[in-house]
Design an enzyme around this catalytic site. Structure first.
Site, PDB file in Angstrom:
ATOM      1  N   ASN A   1      13.111  36.886 -21.581  1.00  0.00           N
ATOM      2  CA  ASN A   1      13.534  38.293 -21.510  1.00  0.00           C
ATOM      3  C   ASN A   1      15.053  38.487 -21.504  1.00  0.00           C
ATOM      4  O   ASN A   1      15.539  39.608 -21.693  1.00  0.00           O
ATOM      5  CB  ASN A   1      12.911  39.002 -20.292  1.00  0.00           C
ATOM      6  CG  ASN A   1      11.430  39.287 -20.458  1.00  0.00           C
ATOM      7  OD1 ASN A   1      10.689  39.356 -19.481  1.00  0.00           O
ATOM      8  ND2 ASN A   1      10.962  39.469 -21.684  1.00  0.00           N
TER       9      ASN A   1
ATOM     10  N   ASP B   1       2.735  44.611 -19.166  1.00  0.00           N
ATOM     11  CA  ASP B   1       3.250  44.857 -20.521  1.00  0.00           C
ATOM     12  C   ASP B   1       3.051  46.309 -20.946  1.00  0.00           C
ATOM     13  O   ASP B   1       2.069  46.938 -20.562  1.00  0.00           O
ATOM     14  CB  ASP B   1       2.511  43.918 -21.484  1.00  0.00           C
ATOM     15  CG  ASP B   1       3.247  43.757 -22.794  1.00  0.00           C
ATOM     16  OD1 ASP B   1       4.394  44.223 -22.917  1.00  0.00           O
ATOM     17  OD2 ASP B   1       2.661  43.159 -23.713  1.00  0.00           O
TER      18      ASP B   1
END
Ligand code: FPP
Length: 244
Positions: free
Chosen positions: A73, A25
């Site tokens: 996503n 991340d």
């Protein structure tokens, strides 16, 4: 888990986790800080993926799962999704570098939504690396922990319907065996950089007894020494698995 051989002085005598999960991340924020497009953050993130997988191998880690693309996503702008998919293809074209390291590659997630080209490259990489045994690198692509559990339950339900299994055969072991990670040990340590403290649907079944390590470092800035620190922190924890 094993006590690491003295390959790397700084982590000798450290209890090295067998399986580490990594949530990669912070790529977007890394790019934003530099006024660069987000996709360049992912490109740096992909370089870090390779560097940290090799560092894990050198430190004696046997399995590393990297969260590369979640089932959520797809909500991102198309050009960002396309850029991430292109990165997967580029790294799979470079599969020989994993071959040299004797690293087995495995993919988990729902492949049905990926391009035929990418699916073929994934299959090829898995086939040629099947017997490599220095370490297993697992890439979670179009992966979601909840949908993985649904997948396992459906597989079992089919067998119950066909009379191959009895409903009383269903237990934790059977659900686990039918996950994408069926033959992979549970995760010991989950690392999440970038200051977020969430699991985000990553290995939710497999991490039931995992230790968690959070750091503010953005993924593209994550270095070998940071992996060493996460492993040291793990080694200092007292895992009781529900006991005392
Ligand atoms: C999360 O950061 C990252 C992703 C959703 C994509 C991760 C993909 C890569 C690192 C490329 C992987 C490539 C290979 C070959 C494994 P974010 O974009 O959510 O960051 P932000 O929270 O700062 O916006």
């Amino acid at each position: 888990m094993a006590v690491n051989s003295k390959k790397q002085d700084d982590i000798s005598e450290t209890l090295v986790p067998t399986h580490i999960g990594v949530i990669m991340d912070g790529n977007g924020r890394w790019a934003k800080k530099r006024l660069l497009p987000r996709k360049l953050g992912h490109r740096e993130g992909a370089k870090t993926f390779k560097k940290i997988a090799l560092a894990g191998k050198a430190m004696g880690v046997k399995y590393m799962t990297f969260y590369a693309f979640s089932t959520e996503n797809w909500k991102r702008p198309k050009d960002e999704v396309d850029a991430i998919m292109k990165l997967f293809e580029e790294y799979l074209d470079d599969v020989s570098s994993f071959e040299k390291e004797n690293i087995r590659l495995v993919f988990i997630g729902d492949r049905s939504m990926l391009s035929t080209n990418l699916r073929e490259k994934m299959k090829h990489a898995e086939e040629i690396s099947r017997d490599f045994d220095s370490m297993t690198v697992i890439l979670a692509v179009n992966y979601g922990g909840q949908s993985e559990i649904c997948h396992s339950v459906k597989e079992i339900a089919k067998k119950v319907k066909d009379g191959e299994l009895d409903i009383n055969d269903i237990d934790e072991h059977l659900i686990e065996k039918n996950l994408y990670t069926g033959n992979i040990p549970p995760v010991d340590l989950i690392i999440r950089p970038s200051g977020e403290m969430r699991l985000s649907n990553f290995l939710i079944w497999q991490s039931a007894y995992a230790e968690y390590y959070f750091t503010d470092i953005l993924w593209p800035d994550f270095k070998e020494k940071d992996l060493g620190e996460a492993i040291k922190a793990f080694s200092d924890r007292n895992r009781r698995f529900g006991g005392i």
